[in-house]
Scaffold this motif. Structure first.
Motif, mmCIF file in Angstrom:
data_model
loop_
_atom_site.group_PDB
_atom_site.id
_atom_site.type_symbol
_atom_site.label_atom_id
_atom_site.label_comp_id
_atom_site.label_asym_id
_atom_site.label_seq_id
_atom_site.Cartn_x
_atom_site.Cartn_y
_atom_site.Cartn_z
ATOM 1 N N LEU A 171 0.828 -1.204 0.000
ATOM 2 C CA LEU A 171 0.000 0.000 0.000
ATOM 3 C C LEU A 171 0.866 1.259 0.000
ATOM 4 N N GLU A 172 1.931 1.241 0.803
ATOM 5 C CA GLU A 172 2.835 2.383 0.835
ATOM 6 C C GLU A 172 3.532 2.563 -0.512
ATOM 7 N N GLU A 173 3.830 1.443 -1.151
ATOM 8 C CA GLU A 173 4.536 1.474 -2.437
ATOM 9 C C GLU A 173 3.696 2.142 -3.526
ATOM 10 N N VAL A 174 2.419 1.767 -3.604
ATOM 11 C CA VAL A 174 1.571 2.271 -4.704
ATOM 12 C C VAL A 174 0.793 3.527 -4.313
ATOM 13 N N GLY A 175 0.585 3.731 -3.017
ATOM 14 C CA GLY A 175 -0.195 4.878 -2.553
ATOM 15 C C GLY A 175 -1.656 4.519 -2.354
ATOM 16 N N PRO A 176 -2.281 5.075 -1.323
ATOM 17 C CA PRO A 176 -3.662 4.720 -0.987
ATOM 18 C C PRO A 176 -4.663 5.061 -2.084
ATOM 19 N N ALA A 177 -4.513 6.206 -2.723
ATOM 20 C CA ALA A 177 -5.483 6.610 -3.748
ATOM 21 C C ALA A 177 -5.460 5.641 -4.927
ATOM 22 N N VAL A 178 -4.262 5.214 -5.308
ATOM 23 C CA VAL A 178 -4.128 4.266 -6.422
ATOM 24 C C VAL A 178 -4.781 2.929 -6.054
ATOM 25 N N PHE A 179 -4.486 2.444 -4.848
ATOM 26 C CA PHE A 179 -5.068 1.165 -4.432
ATOM 27 C C PHE A 179 -6.590 1.231 -4.392
ATOM 28 N N LEU A 180 -7.136 2.279 -3.806
ATOM 29 C CA LEU A 180 -8.594 2.403 -3.709
ATOM 30 C C LEU A 180 -9.218 2.515 -5.094
ATOM 31 N N GLY A 181 -8.512 3.139 -6.026
ATOM 32 C CA GLY A 181 -8.992 3.185 -7.403
ATOM 33 C C GLY A 181 -9.018 1.806 -8.037
ATOM 34 N N TRP A 182 -7.990 1.029 -7.762
ATOM 35 C CA TRP A 182 -7.962 -0.346 -8.276
ATOM 36 C C TRP A 182 -9.105 -1.176 -7.698
ATOM 37 N N ALA A 183 -9.367 -1.019 -6.407
ATOM 38 C CA ALA A 183 -10.373 -1.849 -5.730
ATOM 39 C C ALA A 183 -11.791 -1.515 -6.192
ATOM 40 N N GLY A 184 -12.085 -0.229 -6.413
ATOM 41 C CA GLY A 184 -13.431 0.162 -6.821
ATOM 42 C C GLY A 184 -14.420 0.063 -5.673
ATOM 43 N N GLN A 185 -15.686 0.241 -6.005
ATOM 44 C CA GLN A 185 -16.750 0.199 -4.999
ATOM 45 C C GLN A 185 -16.931 -1.228 -4.470
ATOM 46 N N GLY A 186 -17.250 -1.326 -3.190
ATOM 47 C CA GLY A 186 -17.456 -2.647 -2.611
ATOM 48 C C GLY A 186 -18.463 -2.619 -1.488
ATOM 49 N N ALA A 187 -18.946 -3.796 -1.142
ATOM 50 C CA ALA A 187 -19.880 -3.920 -0.022
ATOM 51 C C ALA A 187 -19.137 -3.953 1.307
ATOM 52 N N TRP A 188 -17.910 -4.531 1.296
ATOM 53 C CA TRP A 188 -17.168 -4.728 2.534
ATOM 54 C C TRP A 188 -15.697 -4.412 2.331
ATOM 55 N N LEU A 189 -15.079 -3.823 3.352
ATOM 56 C CA LEU A 189 -13.629 -3.675 3.419
ATOM 57 C C LEU A 189 -13.174 -4.242 4.756
ATOM 58 N N PHE A 190 -12.198 -5.159 4.711
ATOM 59 C CA PHE A 190 -11.598 -5.710 5.927
ATOM 60 C C PHE A 190 -10.158 -5.210 6.002
ATOM 61 N N ALA A 191 -9.907 -4.218 6.851
ATOM 62 C CA ALA A 191 -8.576 -3.626 6.974
ATOM 63 C C ALA A 191 -8.089 -3.728 8.412
ATOM 64 N N ASN A 192 -6.772 -3.884 8.584
ATOM 65 C CA ASN A 192 -6.266 -3.778 9.953
ATOM 66 C C ASN A 192 -6.022 -2.307 10.285
ATOM 67 N N GLU A 193 -5.610 -2.038 11.510
ATOM 68 C CA GLU A 193 -5.462 -0.647 11.956
ATOM 69 C C GLU A 193 -4.470 0.132 11.092
ATOM 70 N N SER A 194 -3.343 -0.488 10.798
ATOM 71 C CA SER A 194 -2.315 0.193 10.004
ATOM 72 C C SER A 194 -2.812 0.484 8.599
ATOM 73 N N GLU A 195 -3.519 -0.481 8.005
ATOM 74 C CA GLU A 195 -4.040 -0.289 6.651
ATOM 75 C C GLU A 195 -5.096 0.815 6.622
ATOM 76 N N ALA A 196 -5.972 0.823 7.629
ATOM 77 C CA ALA A 196 -7.026 1.841 7.678
ATOM 78 C C ALA A 196 -6.428 3.235 7.814
ATOM 79 N N GLU A 197 -5.402 3.353 8.647
ATOM 80 C CA GLU A 197 -4.761 4.657 8.829
ATOM 81 C C GLU A 197 -4.042 5.087 7.555
ATOM 82 N N LEU A 198 -3.365 4.141 6.912
ATOM 83 C CA LEU A 198 -2.644 4.447 5.682
ATOM 84 C C LEU A 198 -3.597 4.843 4.557
ATOM 85 N N LEU A 199 -4.736 4.147 4.464
ATOM 86 C CA LEU A 199 -5.690 4.407 3.389
ATOM 87 C C LEU A 199 -6.412 5.746 3.548
#
Length: 294
Positions: A171-199
């Motif tokens: 996530l740090e490598e590609v950047g949060p905005a890029v990752f969220l763009g790749w993922a698109g809309q979803g019903a569920w996101l399962f993130a740990n604390e570090s991922e949620a803060e980074l995103l």
């Protein structure tokens, strides 16, 4: 809602190294070394099978290993949909554990890097009530294209999509905005604390839920020994503690959490019960070595 879940993600062999003390550069250190089946997607699929879910698992492995992996997953209550790669071997992950149970990784994703649209046909979605995708599948161009096509088909069919970001390093490598763009809309996101803060760039749970809830209908934040929380674009809705257990190895704990949560969701349980089931799965996982139930 159909009770079958389609999991898409990596298959890896985990080589788990537990040194007796600090590693000494240029010298020896005695260690306990074990091989275990692993990979975030594979872990989720096997934990789902252990929870009694109807689970289909799509992935790519080395061609020579395909029959072995198919037999293994069937034995774990998982229906395998595995492609065999003739060029790359199956993936390997070396996990080095420190005395606290924290992990460092060395990764060779191998055949996982060649996951292609042909490996994920629309027919996999037949009778599926939820698609669960490991974020690792989005970090390389080939697998990303394959997964994005499948997710678009799922959305067209109104099949709910769940994403697990999987790796703060990537996530740090590609950047949060890029990752969220790749993922698109979803019903569920399962993130740990570090991922949620980074995103989100937010340290506060409520703010994280609100930010991520603009893209995902439901946001679950895994908090390890502190339990887990659930919310949406309106903010934090539920939070539960985790039981105190002896931590042996945290490998696969987040995958076990997601599996427990999703299995309960597909049984029709309410979100509070789903959160409890996820926490119980994660707590069970950390009490044994490896990322899958023994």
């Amino acid at each position: 809602m159909s009770t079958r879940v389609l999991v898409v993600g990596d298959v890896m062999t985990d080589i788990i190294v537990r040194p007796e003390g600090p590693i000494v550069p240029g010298s020896d250190r005695r260690a306990e070394i074990r091989n275990r089946p692993g990979g975030s997607g594979a872990n989720q699929a096997v934990w789902l099978g252990a929870a009694g879910a109807n689970v289909l698992f799509a992935a790519r492995v080395g061609a020579a290993d395909r029959p072995m992996y198919e037999n293994y997953f069937r034995g774990q209550g998982v229906v395998p949909a595995l492609a065999g790669d003739r060029d790359l071997p199956s993936g390997v992950l070396v996990t080095i554990l420190d005395p606290s149970g924290e992990r460092s990784f060395l990764t060779d994703r191998g055949a996982n890097l060649n996951l292609s649209p042909g490996d994920l046909p629309d027919s996999l979605l037949e009778g599926v009530g939820l698609v669960l995708v490991s974020g690792y599948s989005l970090f390389a161009p080939g697998p990303r294209e394959a997964v994005q096509r499948l997710l678009q088909s799922a959305r067209t069919r109104n099949v709910p999509v769940a994403i697990d970001p999987a790796s703060t390093g990537f996530l740090e490598e590609v950047g949060p905005a890029v990752f969220l763009g790749w993922a698109g809309q979803g019903a569920w996101l399962f993130a740990n604390e570090s991922e949620a803060e980074l995103l989100t760039g937010e340290a506060d749970f409520d703010a994280q839920m609100q930010a991520l809830g603009r893209q995902f209908s439901h946001v679950v934040i895994k908090r390890g020994q502190f339990g887990a929380a659930l919310g949406d674009r309106h903010g934090l809705r539920l939070s539960q503690p985790a039981p105190i257990v002896k931590v042996i190895d945290t490998t696969g704990a987040g995958d076990a959490f997601a599996a427990g949560f999703v299995a309960a969701l597909l049984r029709g349980e309410d979100h509070e019960a789903c959160l409890s089931a996820g926490i119980a799965g994660g707590a069970k996982a950390v009490q044994a070595m490896g990322g899958q139930p023994g």
